[in-house]
Write an enzyme that holds these catalytic residues in place. Structure first.
Site, short mmCIF file in Angstrom:
data_model
loop_
_atom_site.label_atom_id
_atom_site.label_comp_id
_atom_site.label_asym_id
_atom_site.label_seq_id
_atom_site.Cartn_x
_atom_site.Cartn_y
_atom_site.Cartn_z
CB CYS A 154 101.89 23.96 80.29
SG CYS A 154 102.50 25.41 79.91
NE ARG A 163 96.71 20.84 80.35
CZ ARG A 163 95.66 21.25 81.30
NH1 ARG A 163 94.66 20.47 80.96
NH2 ARG A 163 95.68 21.86 82.11
CD1 TRP A 209 99.35 28.03 73.23
CD2 TRP A 209 98.52 29.23 75.24
NE1 TRP A 209 98.30 29.23 72.85
CE2 TRP A 209 97.86 29.85 73.89
CE3 TRP A 209 98.30 29.51 76.57
CZ2 TRP A 209 97.30 31.07 74.10
CZ3 TRP A 209 97.59 30.87 76.45
CH2 TRP A 209 97.05 31.59 75.49
CG ASN A 245 99.38 24.65 83.56
OD1 ASN A 245 99.32 25.61 82.90
ND2 ASN A 245 98.27 24.00 84.04
N GLY A 246 100.86 27.43 84.61
CA GLY A 246 100.26 28.50 85.30
C GLY A 246 101.08 29.82 85.29
CD GLU A 264 80.29 27.19 69.13
OE1 GLU A 264 80.67 28.18 69.63
OE2 GLU A 264 81.14 26.24 68.99
CE LYS A 280 84.20 25.84 67.48
NZ LYS A 280 83.68 25.77 68.75
CD GLU A 309 87.55 27.90 67.91
OE1 GLU A 309 88.38 27.97 68.81
OE2 GLU A 309 86.36 27.40 68.05
CG HIS A 326 69.82 48.61 63.20
ND1 HIS A 326 69.04 49.72 62.99
CD2 HIS A 326 69.01 47.41 63.41
CE1 HIS A 326 67.76 49.29 63.26
NE2 HIS A 326 67.61 48.04 63.53
CE LYS A 335 89.13 20.93 74.55
NZ LYS A 335 87.89 21.41 73.41
C1 F6R Z 1 86.05 27.45 70.96
C2 F6R Z 1 86.80 27.04 72.58
C3 F6R Z 1 86.66 28.17 73.56
C4 F6R Z 1 86.30 27.74 74.76
C5 F6R Z 1 86.49 28.75 76.18
C6 F6R Z 1 86.02 28.19 77.38
O1 F6R Z 1 86.03 26.25 70.26
O2 F6R Z 1 87.12 25.95 72.69
O3 F6R Z 1 86.23 28.91 72.98
O4 F6R Z 1 84.79 27.46 74.62
O5 F6R Z 1 87.87 28.82 76.04
O6 F6R Z 1 86.57 26.90 77.67
P1 F6R Z 1 85.98 26.28 78.82
O7 F6R Z 1 84.59 25.73 78.32
O8 F6R Z 1 87.00 25.00 79.13
O9 F6R Z 1 85.71 27.27 79.82
#
Ligand code: F6R
Length: 627
Positions: free
Chosen positions: A15, A40, A88, A114-115, A496, A500, A503, A519, A622
């Site tokens: 959060c 967040r 969240w 948060n947690g 990657e 993207k 998500e 394969h 995030k």
């Molecule tokens: C994808 C994304 C997540 C983060 C992952 C790690 O776009 O943002 O896959 O890369 O949750 O987050 P960090 O880098 O903050 O440890």
């Protein structure tokens, strides 16, 4: 060693939180801060505001912050002290009832969190047996009632918080206000982030400096297991036992403009544009007097010389940058490197010792999976180096050395500029290790660094020519799935690109090593399926280029629509590309810095064409501060 047991409780949240006391209307300061923290978590939001007359106003609402704002309407409260929360939820659904703040039985104490409070079930049973009525399904609410009991026993709010924290297991940042002390906010932290913002006659508390950057750039970072009491004129920090401790002051190096959209409709689009600067800033200053230097090095050079193995641990996008780090470190420093998803690392009892270097890559520096991985590594006496975008976050704090990616704040939930910065930092690390271990001559290290320093300009070139990718995105937005293929360094780029797209556009997308195609994955190819192929350079490793070219022919023969990312001047691939995306030629190792960019744009534009909010993809947050 037997891995730690995973946390039992799962009523957890990731959060954004803010607290304020000062001369301005708290409600607007708190709502403004929540807007900047909404990345967040955005399942529900709530505020509590106090005024001098002893009233405590609490409003909370499921859904995005705008739902709360609508509910508040003209219900503007005059108080100048308050707290706010954006949530969240993973369990304990995103309902009005579970939204924070939570209040005690008297309605005079409000708490946000948060947690995870892992032992909340036991505490809840105890509270209910003692006659407390709990109104939500959350773990957080127990804290409000425990504080209520301590206040009943004569404690002030900060003392009550300390006593309660000593009873809590798990990870938490907590903020509390009390109607009887309307000019005080109390905060506590264990494992989750909390910073104090020091203004002129006003003080802030938040999980992230972005929440108060509009008001002050002076901040104080709290340590593990500390409680802070903030007032208009300052703050007091103690440990959970009540002993005074000093917070670590720092000046925030970016400003409000960096956290605003700067004319772009979405933060993510702005952040994609900021990539040349993010990479440039990440590299800046790391070559001094012909030597690579890290930001905070608390490792003896001899230790780096003696290591015989490197593990890179990270999650999601950061994991993909770790795959690129492997190529760079092995190539330059000649040490074996394993890359591992942080969430898997400690559970398989990896072989770690004093001669192991563990590199933890994390944008937020808060990711619990990565944090637990480095804790495990340190218990086994390994040396830990963090690559992180957040100054003073928990992962760098618990590491032996830090290399900061200087991307500035990334508000879009999907990582973009921080990925390129992580890749750039990985190269720095590879060069730093080569230097320490003498596997490259100093002038070779300098030459590689100089080549790396030209990359921001090449990334800018990609951005300047990316318009056709937007058109292409609109064309394939209705496809059901997209495959991504790459080989060598093109493979992490393919992964990657697929992540993207998943998500942001909620489309089925998979990345494969092109060589694996035959394969199994080739069975997925059918008429019209878009397949993105990241071509290796036609220079140098010609055989690899030829092999991927053959793969393209194999999928075209089965009806695939090929979207090829290739180096400028790669004429061999042209006849086989339904859509060609050209990127500037780079040294082989640096190709991900240019090849990833069109794939970020592709994913964002497909998501927009499908009508989605690219800053806040569904179900994501995030910072993932739970395992
Ligand atoms: C994808 C994304 C997540 C983060 C992952 C790690 O776009 O943002 O896959 O890369 O949750 O987050 P960090 O880098 O903050 O440890």
């Amino acid at each position: 060693m037997v891995p730690d047991r995973p946390a039992a409780a799962r009523l957890d949240v990731v959060c954004g939180i803010i607290g304020y006391v000062g001369g301005q209307p708290a409600q607007s300061v708190v709502l403004d801060g929540l807007r900047r923290l909404e990345y967040r978590g955005y399942d529900s939001a709530g505020i509590a505001v106090l005024d001098g007359s002893g009233a405590l106003l609490v409003r909370r609402k499921a859904g995005r912050l705008e739902n709360l704002e609508k509910q508040l309407g003209t219900d503007l409260h005059e108080g100048s002290c308050g707290i706010g929360h954006t949530r969240w939820a993973t369990h304990g659904g995103p309902t009005d009832r579970n939204a924070h703040p939570h209040v005690d039985c008297t309605g005079r104490v409000a708490v946000i969190h948060n947690g995870i409070i892992e032992n909340f079930a036991m505490l809840r049973t105890e509270l209910e047996a003692a006659g407390h009525e709990l109104a939500s399904e959350t773990d957080t609410e127990v804290v409000a009632h425990l504080i209520e009991d301590r206040i009943g026993a004569g404690d002030d709010l900060a003392t009550a918080m300390r006593t309660v924290c000593r009873r809590l297991d798990g990870a938490f940042t907590l903020l509390a206000v009390r109607a009887d002390t309307p000019d005080v906010v109390v905060g506590a932290r264990r494992n989750s982030p909390l910073v104090v913002g020091i203004g002129d006659g006003e003080t802030f508390l938040a999980s992230d400096v972005a929440a108060f950057i509009a008001h002050t750039r002076d901040a104080v970072e709290l340590g593990q297991d500390q409680v802070v009491e903030v007032r208009r004129d300052g703050y007091t920090v103690t440990d959970f036992a009540g002993l005074p401790v000093d917070g670590k002051s720092f000046r925030i190096s970016w400003d409000l403009a960096a956290a605003e959209k700067g004319g772009h409709p979405y933060f993510m689009l702005k952040e994609i544009e900021e990539q040349p600067a993010a990479v440039e800033d990440t590299l800046r200053g790391h070559l001094a007097n012909g030597r690579i230097v890290l930001d905070e090095e608390r490792i003896d050079e001899q230790v780096l010389r003696d290591i015989d193995k490197v593990f890179v641990v990270a999650c999601g996008t950061a994991y993909h940058s770790g795959m690129i780090a492997k190529y760079a470190i092995e190539h330059w420093a000649r040490i074996p490197v394993e890359v591992e998803m942080a969430s898997e690392f400690r559970y398989r009892d990896p072989v770690l010792d004093r001669a192991t270097l563990v590199v933890a890559i994390s944008q937020s520096g808060e990711t619990m999976d990565t944090l637990q991985a480095i804790r495990h590594a340190r218990e086994q006496k390994a040396t830990v180096l963090a690559v992180c975008n957040t100054n003073g976050a928990q992962i760098p704090r618990e590491s032996d050395a830090v290399l900061y990616t200087r991307s500035g704040p990334e508000i879009g939930v999907a990582a973009t500029k921080t990925f390129l910065s992580q890749v750039a930092a990985s190269y720095l690390l590879g060069l730093g290790l080569a230097q320490a271990r003498g596997t490259k001559y100093e002038d070779e290290v300098v030459r590689e660094f100089d080549a790396l320093a030209t990359m921001p300009a090449l990334i800018a070139e990609v951005l300047a020519t990316v318009e056709p990718v937007r058109e292409l995105a609109r064309e394939i937005a209705r496809s059901k799935a997209v495959l991504f293929l790459g080989r060598h360094l093109g493979y992490p780029v393919a992964l990657e690109g697929a992540l993207k797209l998943k998500e942001l556009a909620y489309m089925h997308a998979e990345g494969f090593p092109a060589g694996e195609l035959k394969h199994g994955p080739i069975a997925l190819v059918e008429e019209g399926l878009p397949v993105v192929v990241v071509m290796p350079s036609p220079k140098g490793r010609r055989t690899l280029h030829g092999k991927v070219l053959s793969n393209i022919q194999e999928i075209r023969a089965r009806g695939a629509r090929t979207i090829v990312v290739a180096e400028e001047g790669d004429t061999d691939v042209r006849p086989y590309a339904n859509h060609l995306i050209e990127v500037p030629a780079t040294p082989t190792l640096f190709q991900p810095l240019v090849a990833t960019v069109p794939l970020q744009v592709l994913a964002a534009e497909i998501a927009l064409a499908r009508g989605y909010d690219v800053d806040k993809p569904r179900n994501l947050a995030k910072s993932v501060t739970v395992e």
